[in-house]
Design a protein around this motif. Structure first.
Motif, mmCIF file in Angstrom:
data_model
loop_
_atom_site.group_PDB
_atom_site.id
_atom_site.type_symbol
_atom_site.label_atom_id
_atom_site.label_comp_id
_atom_site.label_asym_id
_atom_site.label_seq_id
_atom_site.Cartn_x
_atom_site.Cartn_y
_atom_site.Cartn_z
ATOM 1 N N LEU A 79 0.758 -1.106 0.001
ATOM 2 C CA LEU A 79 0.000 -0.044 0.355
ATOM 3 C C LEU A 79 0.782 1.187 0.222
ATOM 4 O O LEU A 79 1.803 1.387 0.727
ATOM 5 C CB LEU A 79 -0.957 0.054 1.257
ATOM 6 C CG LEU A 79 -1.736 -1.366 1.358
ATOM 7 C CD1 LEU A 79 -2.648 -1.186 2.824
ATOM 8 C CD2 LEU A 79 -2.618 -1.655 0.180
ATOM 9 N N LEU A 80 0.657 2.207 -0.872
ATOM 10 C CA LEU A 80 1.721 3.248 -1.103
ATOM 11 C C LEU A 80 0.550 4.673 -1.153
ATOM 12 O O LEU A 80 -0.193 4.532 -2.142
ATOM 13 C CB LEU A 80 2.434 3.333 -2.207
ATOM 14 C CG LEU A 80 3.164 4.435 -2.662
ATOM 15 C CD1 LEU A 80 4.248 4.837 -1.765
ATOM 16 C CD2 LEU A 80 4.028 4.279 -4.102
ATOM 17 N N GLU A 108 3.435 -0.842 3.756
ATOM 18 C CA GLU A 108 2.431 0.344 3.823
ATOM 19 C C GLU A 108 3.303 1.550 3.983
ATOM 20 O O GLU A 108 4.055 1.591 5.081
ATOM 21 C CB GLU A 108 1.398 0.155 5.032
ATOM 22 C CG GLU A 108 0.397 1.311 5.006
ATOM 23 C CD GLU A 108 -0.727 1.224 6.062
ATOM 24 O OE1 GLU A 108 -1.585 2.044 6.038
ATOM 25 O OE2 GLU A 108 -0.605 0.070 6.855
ATOM 26 N N GLU A 109 3.304 2.415 3.140
ATOM 27 C CA GLU A 109 4.052 3.619 3.113
ATOM 28 C C GLU A 109 3.277 4.780 2.595
ATOM 29 O O GLU A 109 2.443 4.725 1.797
ATOM 30 C CB GLU A 109 5.207 3.497 2.069
ATOM 31 C CG GLU A 109 6.239 2.455 2.471
ATOM 32 C CD GLU A 109 7.235 2.896 3.471
ATOM 33 O OE1 GLU A 109 7.306 4.083 3.870
ATOM 34 O OE2 GLU A 109 7.867 1.633 4.149
ATOM 35 N N TYR A 110 3.459 5.875 3.280
ATOM 36 C CA TYR A 110 2.936 7.155 2.923
ATOM 37 C C TYR A 110 4.082 8.168 2.799
ATOM 38 O O TYR A 110 5.346 8.407 3.639
ATOM 39 C CB TYR A 110 2.050 7.769 4.195
ATOM 40 C CG TYR A 110 0.858 6.825 4.534
ATOM 41 C CD1 TYR A 110 -0.206 6.784 3.666
ATOM 42 C CD2 TYR A 110 1.129 5.781 5.510
ATOM 43 C CE1 TYR A 110 -1.421 5.847 4.093
ATOM 44 C CE2 TYR A 110 0.126 4.792 5.568
ATOM 45 C CZ TYR A 110 -1.207 4.994 4.902
ATOM 46 O OH TYR A 110 -2.271 4.093 4.977
ATOM 47 N N THR A 111 3.949 9.243 1.816
ATOM 48 C CA THR A 111 4.750 10.332 1.497
ATOM 49 C C THR A 111 4.069 11.770 1.721
ATOM 50 O O THR A 111 2.862 11.712 1.143
ATOM 51 C CB THR A 111 5.573 10.096 0.201
ATOM 52 O OG1 THR A 111 4.479 10.014 -0.767
ATOM 53 C CG2 THR A 111 6.374 8.776 0.299
ATOM 54 N N PRO A 112 4.784 12.611 2.039
ATOM 55 C CA PRO A 112 4.022 13.969 1.755
ATOM 56 C C PRO A 112 3.592 14.466 0.290
ATOM 57 O O PRO A 112 4.249 13.895 -0.643
ATOM 58 C CB PRO A 112 5.056 15.119 2.190
ATOM 59 C CG PRO A 112 6.229 14.361 3.094
ATOM 60 C CD PRO A 112 6.042 12.879 2.439
ATOM 61 N N LEU A 113 2.436 15.108 0.416
ATOM 62 C CA LEU A 113 1.915 15.507 -1.014
ATOM 63 C C LEU A 113 3.114 16.664 -1.692
ATOM 64 O O LEU A 113 3.943 17.173 -1.161
ATOM 65 C CB LEU A 113 0.917 16.548 -0.693
ATOM 66 C CG LEU A 113 -0.412 15.785 -0.653
ATOM 67 C CD1 LEU A 113 -1.390 16.871 0.076
ATOM 68 C CD2 LEU A 113 -1.022 15.343 -1.732
ATOM 69 N N GLY A 114 3.427 16.146 -2.800
ATOM 70 C CA GLY A 114 4.534 16.741 -3.672
ATOM 71 C C GLY A 114 5.939 16.168 -3.512
ATOM 72 O O GLY A 114 7.037 16.402 -3.985
ATOM 73 N N ASP A 117 11.069 11.712 -4.119
ATOM 74 C CA ASP A 117 12.119 10.610 -4.312
ATOM 75 C C ASP A 117 11.412 9.259 -3.613
ATOM 76 O O ASP A 117 11.129 9.221 -2.410
ATOM 77 C CB ASP A 117 13.148 11.027 -3.081
ATOM 78 C CG ASP A 117 14.384 9.926 -3.294
ATOM 79 O OD1 ASP A 117 14.380 8.979 -3.800
ATOM 80 O OD2 ASP A 117 15.562 10.319 -2.430
ATOM 81 N N TYR A 118 11.532 8.311 -4.307
ATOM 82 C CA TYR A 118 10.741 6.942 -4.013
ATOM 83 C C TYR A 118 11.702 5.864 -4.283
ATOM 84 O O TYR A 118 11.498 4.931 -4.146
ATOM 85 C CB TYR A 118 9.596 6.922 -5.157
ATOM 86 C CG TYR A 118 8.227 7.622 -4.451
ATOM 87 C CD1 TYR A 118 7.460 7.096 -3.742
ATOM 88 C CD2 TYR A 118 8.154 8.899 -5.301
ATOM 89 C CE1 TYR A 118 6.449 8.138 -3.158
ATOM 90 C CE2 TYR A 118 7.246 9.792 -4.659
ATOM 91 C CZ TYR A 118 6.293 9.217 -3.905
ATOM 92 O OH TYR A 118 5.397 10.145 -3.386
ATOM 93 N N ASN A 119 13.021 6.172 -4.161
ATOM 94 C CA ASN A 119 14.176 5.179 -4.403
ATOM 95 C C ASN A 119 13.900 4.258 -3.041
ATOM 96 O O ASN A 119 14.090 3.129 -3.196
ATOM 97 C CB ASN A 119 15.341 5.633 -4.269
ATOM 98 C CG ASN A 119 15.570 6.417 -5.784
ATOM 99 O OD1 ASN A 119 15.260 5.798 -6.906
ATOM 100 N ND2 ASN A 119 15.998 7.581 -5.728
ATOM 101 N N THR A 120 13.853 4.877 -1.823
ATOM 102 C CA THR A 120 13.686 3.826 -0.616
ATOM 103 C C THR A 120 12.454 3.067 -0.532
ATOM 104 O O THR A 120 12.305 1.948 -0.449
ATOM 105 C CB THR A 120 13.755 5.052 0.505
ATOM 106 O OG1 THR A 120 14.698 5.615 0.688
ATOM 107 C CG2 THR A 120 13.462 3.972 1.827
ATOM 108 N N VAL A 121 11.230 3.651 -1.323
ATOM 109 C CA VAL A 121 10.037 2.751 -1.227
ATOM 110 C C VAL A 121 10.130 1.889 -2.254
ATOM 111 O O VAL A 121 9.857 0.598 -2.232
ATOM 112 C CB VAL A 121 8.869 3.865 -1.471
ATOM 113 C CG1 VAL A 121 7.551 3.062 -2.042
ATOM 114 C CG2 VAL A 121 8.368 4.692 -0.403
ATOM 115 N N ILE A 122 10.607 2.078 -3.341
ATOM 116 C CA ILE A 122 11.068 1.106 -4.540
ATOM 117 C C ILE A 122 11.875 -0.044 -4.119
ATOM 118 O O ILE A 122 11.673 -1.287 -4.259
ATOM 119 C CB ILE A 122 11.525 1.802 -5.878
ATOM 120 C CG1 ILE A 122 10.283 2.453 -6.378
ATOM 121 C CG2 ILE A 122 11.812 0.559 -6.822
ATOM 122 C CD1 ILE A 122 10.905 3.473 -7.298
ATOM 123 N N SER A 123 12.892 0.180 -3.084
ATOM 124 C CA SER A 123 13.876 -0.586 -2.613
ATOM 125 C C SER A 123 12.787 -1.627 -1.897
ATOM 126 O O SER A 123 12.986 -2.867 -1.775
ATOM 127 C CB SER A 123 14.818 -0.070 -1.864
ATOM 128 O OG SER A 123 15.808 0.640 -2.532
#
Length: 290
Positions: A79-80, A108-114, A117-123
């Motif tokens: 979930l992203l 399950e990951e959440y990132t701020p609007l805008g 950098d998704y390298n950590t999530v993709i890992s």
């Protein structure tokens, strides 16, 4: 909202985008007894006497998408989402649904609007190897995520991404090249096969340019105006209370099919459509649920 209702004395407002914007408007429109038609899919769990919801609630987008994915793509979910109310509430619903139906949440990951950098999530995605990424990112973050996912070597054959905030207009901005083969869940596509939609698309392009595209929020915004007009005609006035009462049960043959206002919740009965993004930026319907 306050200016429009108090100073301009408008009879109705059509608009809003994020759930945060709607929740900011809700107390004002209730306090001043205004009327808002909100055209964007959202997390549900709300019903205001001063709001008509023409976008999808979770049972009209997210829940059937999860069911379809479990039947067709696999049981292991990642979930992203963006870090605000819609993704977090939606994912609470998804987690309960997966637990009930035998699915599994691997991350399950959440990132701020805008966020870009998704390298950590993709890992993390590479480590957990999900069957499905359920994507509730909003706005420009989708551009960064999909491009970085593609740059990392992931294709739709490796992992299916299903998005609920990426429609034809967003595909133009992200690029069909990195999205082709991934999935979406909406109630309407520009490719929806109906006479009403053929005319709608032609008129839209004539008004705004041949390269412009329609999308689910555009269609929901469009038919909301017609439903309000029907309610005004039936009530014989633009008085808010009279229009609200007259709106219950009204129907309209929208570009996406017949829609109907539920008199109890002021939400709209709609058709669910699971779609696959094509190389030309259009969306091919894979399944529909009335």
């Amino acid at each position: 909202m306050r200016k429009l209702l108090q100073q301009d004395e408008v009879a109705v407002i059509f608009g809003g985008w994020t759930s945060a914007s709607r929740k900011a408007m809700l107390p004002v429109v209730e306090e001043l007894n205004g009327l808002l038609f909100y055209p964007v899919q959202y997390e549900g769990m709300e019903a205001s006497p001063n709001i008509f919801y023409t976008g999808a609630a979770p049972n009209q987008q997210i829940v059937p998408a999860v069911e379809w994915l479990l039947e067709n793509k696999g049981t292991r979910f990642f979930l992203l989402g963006s870090d605000y109310v819609f993704p977090r509430t939606s994912n609470q619903i998804i987690k309960a649904q997966l637990e009930d139906l035998g699915g599994e949440v691997l991350g399950e990951e959440y990132t701020p609007l805008g966020h870009t950098d998704y390298n950590t999530v993709i890992s993390r995605i590479r480590e957990t190897q999900p069957d499905v990424i359920f994507n509730t990112l909003n706005g420009d973050s989708n551009v960064a995520f999909f491009k970085q996912l593609s740059d990392a070597g992931f294709t739709p054959d490796d992992v299916t991404v299903l998005s609920v905030s990426v429609a034809e207009e967003e595909i133009r901005g992200i690029g069909a090249g990195v999205l082709a083969g991934h999935l979406v869940s909406w109630n309407y596509y520009q490719t929806t096969d109906s006479e009403a939609n053929e005319a709608f698309v032609a008129n839209y392009k004539a008004a705004y340019g041949d390269k412009r595209v329609t999308s689910d929020p555009i269609e929901a915004g469009y038919f909301g105006v017609y439903l309000w007009a029907q309610a005004v005609e039936k009530a014989g006035t633009t008085d808010i209370d009279a229009v609200r009462e007259a709106a219950a049960g009204l129907e309209f043959e929208a570009p996406g099919g017949l829609v109907r206002i539920d008199g109890d919740s002021q939400h709209t009965w709609k058709t669910v459509r699971i779609g696959e993004i094509q190389a030309d930026g259009m969306i091919k319907e894979l399944a529909g649920v009335p």
